[in-house]
Scaffold this motif. Structure first.
Motif, PDB file in Angstrom:
ATOM      1  N   HIS B 129      -0.022  -1.040   0.227  1.00 56.55           N
ATOM      2  CA  HIS B 129      -0.022  -0.313  -0.037  1.00 56.55           C
ATOM      3  C   HIS B 129       0.864   1.655  -0.040  1.00 56.55           C
ATOM      4  CE1 HIS B 129      -2.406   2.992   1.150  1.00 56.55           C
ATOM      5  NE2 HIS B 129      -3.207   2.014   1.347  1.00 56.55           N
ATOM      6  N   HIS B 130       0.956   2.790  -0.749  1.00 55.63           N
ATOM      7  CA  HIS B 130       1.823   3.255  -1.164  1.00 55.63           C
ATOM      8  C   HIS B 130       1.666   4.059   0.251  1.00 55.63           C
ATOM      9  CE1 HIS B 130       3.013   6.843  -3.188  1.00 55.63           C
ATOM     10  NE2 HIS B 130       2.519   7.422  -2.850  1.00 55.63           N
ATOM     11  N   MET B 131       0.509   4.370   0.699  1.00 55.42           N
ATOM     12  CA  MET B 131       0.956   5.439   2.098  1.00 55.42           C
ATOM     13  C   MET B 131       1.484   4.668   2.955  1.00 55.42           C
ATOM     14  SD  MET B 131      -0.553   7.580   1.179  1.00 55.42           S
ATOM     15  CE  MET B 131      -0.381   8.595   2.334  1.00 55.42           C
ATOM     16  N   GLY B 133       3.573   2.938   2.827  1.00 55.79           N
ATOM     17  CA  GLY B 133       4.903   3.400   2.420  1.00 55.79           C
ATOM     18  C   GLY B 133       5.723   4.500   2.952  1.00 55.79           C
ATOM     19  N   HIS B 134       4.970   5.293   2.536  1.00 52.57           N
ATOM     20  CA  HIS B 134       5.229   6.800   2.890  1.00 52.57           C
ATOM     21  C   HIS B 134       4.909   6.906   4.872  1.00 52.57           C
ATOM     22  CE1 HIS B 134       5.053   9.486  -0.325  1.00 52.57           C
ATOM     23  NE2 HIS B 134       3.693   9.312  -0.657  1.00 52.57           N
ATOM     24  N   LEU B 135       4.048   5.990   5.294  1.00 53.33           N
ATOM     25  CA  LEU B 135       3.492   5.971   7.282  1.00 53.33           C
ATOM     26  C   LEU B 135       5.440   5.340   7.293  1.00 53.33           C
ATOM     27  CD1 LEU B 135      -0.148   5.049   8.235  1.00 53.33           C
ATOM     28  CD2 LEU B 135       2.421   4.681   9.669  1.00 53.33           C
ATOM     29  N   THR B 324       8.835  12.337  -0.648  1.00 47.52           N
ATOM     30  CA  THR B 324       7.999  12.690  -1.705  1.00 47.52           C
ATOM     31  C   THR B 324       8.243  10.508  -2.597  1.00 47.52           C
ATOM     32  OG1 THR B 324       9.510  12.876  -2.949  1.00 47.52           O
ATOM     33  CG2 THR B 324       8.552  14.796  -2.444  1.00 47.52           C
ATOM     34  N   ASP B 325       7.725  10.054  -3.714  1.00 41.19           N
ATOM     35  CA  ASP B 325       7.031   8.418  -3.248  1.00 41.19           C
ATOM     36  C   ASP B 325       8.629   8.651  -4.006  1.00 41.19           C
ATOM     37  OD1 ASP B 325       4.678   9.499  -3.749  1.00 41.19           O
ATOM     38  OD2 ASP B 325       4.764   9.199  -6.326  1.00 41.19           O
ATOM     39  N   ASN B 326       9.233   7.350  -4.062  1.00 41.63           N
ATOM     40  CA  ASN B 326      10.798   6.406  -3.672  1.00 41.63           C
ATOM     41  C   ASN B 326      10.228   4.769  -3.505  1.00 41.63           C
ATOM     42  OD1 ASN B 326      11.514   5.319  -0.728  1.00 41.63           O
ATOM     43  ND2 ASN B 326       9.956   7.278  -0.412  1.00 41.63           N
TER      44      ASN B 326
HETATM   45 MG   LIG Z   1       3.168   9.274  -2.995  1.00 36.50          MG
END
Ligand SMILES: [Mg+2]
Ligand SMILES: Nc1ncnc2c1ncn2[C@@H]1O[C@H](COP(=O)(O)OP(=O)(O)OP(=O)(O)O)[C@@H](O)[C@H]1O
Lengths: 230, 363
Positions: B129-131, B133-135, B324-326
């Motif tokens: 889950h992308h978020m 990942g951020h979290l 940011t996205d990575n």
């Molecule tokens: Mg993002």
């Protein structure tokens, strides 16, 4: 000895996989819109098992490179890139229009074929080909995305044409008004078997997985730049 | 009986288990990110290609162009990452990819390449889950937060306040009822004629803005609750620009814009700080994690640090390149999921995917 090919096509509503060996053809074909991503690898697994081959015993992976559905073409491209990079195999990109022409030859012995895929937005992806024997194909006109009306103007009218693809269903009257072609009921979508034959016959076109790019034909129509940006 | 016993005592016990390594693939929006994470050594390679230039001329992400660019970049970056990390297939235990939320066409590129590669290498795939990942991106730093904590996830598509009990145990306390905060930054920047993505550019412009010139509202702070609304700030900026910018007199306009940028940022940051404070109070927690693209904002970091100091708590955030996205955050989150056995080849991408639907890694 002819090379072993694994071929994958998801460029239209149809999803197909084929394994072509010296002596045999194994294939799976299904019309399953929106399920291509889920279906392809299980099909690959099944066919390799039937052919009693491991992926690294294959010589090249062929992909239906389009034109067709943008997303569909990318599904096959992505899976093939992953497979080929992972197994260190070359990739053979094959036009989905050429694959349909080859299919008409293989299944109905047609030699002159006009392929048209419904490209939505009142256009078709168009190609015309000559096929003389299995794996041998020649382009008669360059592949293009075009309006159906007037599209066939440069083709000879005294050739015995076969018409294949969804474009012939959606634009039956527009296309038939321009040329006399026998529209195939059997060949509507590309099939991985033909992609495999065409890949096997043309080793010169095999490239590294990183080098392949989908053939979209349609560029920059559905998106617009900001004013003042070139 | 004897045989069994001696087997148990075999020297195998003393050989340290091989540490796990995972390849992470991120293609959910306009960044192609690839990374290799080693459980012991951390990130071994982190490759990123940003499509910002591709989309700048259009004033926003064009989904079809994003997908096309991911196709060009994913494999070369995987190759680069493996080479930089000195890894071959044998060294990789699993392949993680962002399965959502995001742009469907873009997600499919990562999903298909990941699964093709996993098939060829005979490795499991881990949808991430992308978020999440951020979290979890702050976990890649030296100082990591302990559970439980409050997470403020602020990015181009999300503004979320989440109570985090453990990985996969998320309660969303508040979210934006309209634009995400990053989106509001970008839209406001666009109004000011700044190039896409405007968020960081607007923040830069705000540095030359003056305090106290304009006063923007703090949306939804005057009533209880933890939800956000940011579209009003964008409208307020539009109205202020219209009233204050004098097209005929160019001289002053740059300063006016900088002052508006300042006031906009101040209001957005203030609003986020107020809601974080409320969430911490409501839950009694003392640890705050901020992540997502907007967590790169210097002003936001400074203000949240101030807040946590005053509350005798601590704030955690990822280094700038992991805001940011990575791919690094996807590799990290993927490894946690992999260790919990959350592998799956359903081959589904989820353009929409609520964070709360995720399963805990411990239960
Ligand atoms: Mg993002
Ligand atoms: N310094 C900054 N100040 C304000 N906003 C910023 C800054 N740096 C980046 N942003 C914003 O962060 C956003 C990009 O973050 P990120 O890449 O995490 O978002 P996304 O992936 O597009 O969205 P999501 O993660 O919700 O799917 C953009 O809206 C950008 O303007």
């Amino acid at each position: 000895m002819s090379k072993r090919i694994l071929a994958i096509d998801t460029s239209t509503e149809a999803c197909s996989v084929a394994v072509l060996t010296q002596d045999n053809v194994y294939s799976e074909f299904d019309i399953c819109p929106r399920e291509h991503n889920q279906r392809v690898l299980p099909m690959v697994d099944k066919l390799l098992a039937q052919a009693q081959l491991k992926l690294n015993q294959i010589d090249a992976i062929a992909v239906g490179a389009g034109p067709g559905s943008f997303t569909g073409v990318r599904i096959a491209t992505g899976i093939v890139q992953g497979l080929a990079y992972g197994a260190k195999l070359p990739v053979a990109p094959v036009s989905s229009l050429a694959a349909m022409a080859h299919s008409a030859f293989r299944q109905e012995q047609s030699q002159n074929i006009i392929c048209a895929i419904d490209a939505r937005m009142s256009e078709i992806y168009l190609g015309a080909f000559q096929v003389s024997k299995l794996g041998q194909i020649q382009q008669v006109i360059g592949e293009a995305v075009t309006a159906p009306v007037g599209a066939l103007g440069s083709l000879s009218t005294d050739t015995d044409w076969a018409g294949v693809g969804t474009g012939w269903q959606t634009y039956q009257s527009e296309l038939s008004a321009q040329i006399n072609a026998k529209v195939s009921e059997q060949v509507v979508f590309p099939h991985a078997i033909d992609i495999a034959y065409l890949a096997q016959a043309n080793e010169n076109a095999w490239v590294e997985a990183e080098k392949i790019s989908p053939s979209y034909l349609r560029n920059e129509v559905t998106w617009k730049k900001l004013p003042g940006k070139g | 009986m004897r045989g069994k016993l001696s087997l148990r005592r075999s020297p195998l016990v003393f050989i340290k288990a091989k540490t796990m390594r995972i390849l992470g693939i991120e293609t959910s929006c306009d960044e192609t990110g690839i990374a290799i994470y080693d459980e012991d050594k951390g990130i071994l390679s982190h490759q990123l290609y940003s499509q910002v230039k591709v989309h700048a001329d259009y004033g926003g992400v064009v989904p079809e162009l994003a997908s096309r660019d991911h196709v060009r970049k994913t494999l070369p970056l995987i190759d680069k990452a493996l080479k930089e990390a000195g890894c071959t297939a044998d060294d990789i235990d699993a392949i993680a990819y962002t399965a959502g939320p995001g742009l469907v066409g873009a997600l499919l590129v990562g999903s298909t390449v990941a699964r093709g590669l996993a098939f060829a290498w005979n490795k499991p795939v881990v949808p991430v889950h992308h978020m999440e990942g951020h979290l979890l991106a702050p976990m890649l730093e030296d100082e990591v937060p302990e559970f439980p904590f409050i997470a403020l996830l602020v990015s181009g598509g999300h503004s979320l306040l989440v109570e985090v009990q453990n990985i996969g145990e998320y309660t969303v306390l508040g979210e934006s009822i309209d634009d995400a905060v990053g989106e509001a930054f970008d839209k406001t920047a666009k109004l000011m004629g700044l190039d896409y993505p405007g968020g960081p550019r607007l923040a830069k412009l705000a540095e030359s803005g003056r305090t106290g010139i304009y006063k923007f509202p703090r949306p939804m702070t005057d009533r209880p609750g933890l939800d956000f609304s940011f579209s009003g700030l964008k409208t307020f900026a539009a109205n202020t620009l219209r009233a204050e910018i004098d097209e005929a007199n160019d001289e002053n306009n740059e300063q006016v814009k900088a002052d508006i940028a300042y006031a906009f940022q101040e209001a957005a940051v203030d609003t986020l700080v107020i809601k974080c404070k409320r969430a911490l109070k409501q839950t009694g927690l003392k640890r705050l994690v901020i992540a997502g693209g907007v967590s790169a904002n210097t002003e936001l970091r400074a203000k949240l640090k101030e807040l946590m100091t005053s509350l005798r708590g601590q704030v955690y955030y990822p280094r700038l390149e992991y805001c940011t996205d990575n791919g690094a955050m996807i590799a990290y989150a993927g490894l946690q999921r992999f260790k919990a056995g959350h592998i799956d080849d359903a081959a589904q991408v989820h353009p929409r995917w609520p964070l709360e639907e995720l399963a805990s890694v411990v239960k």
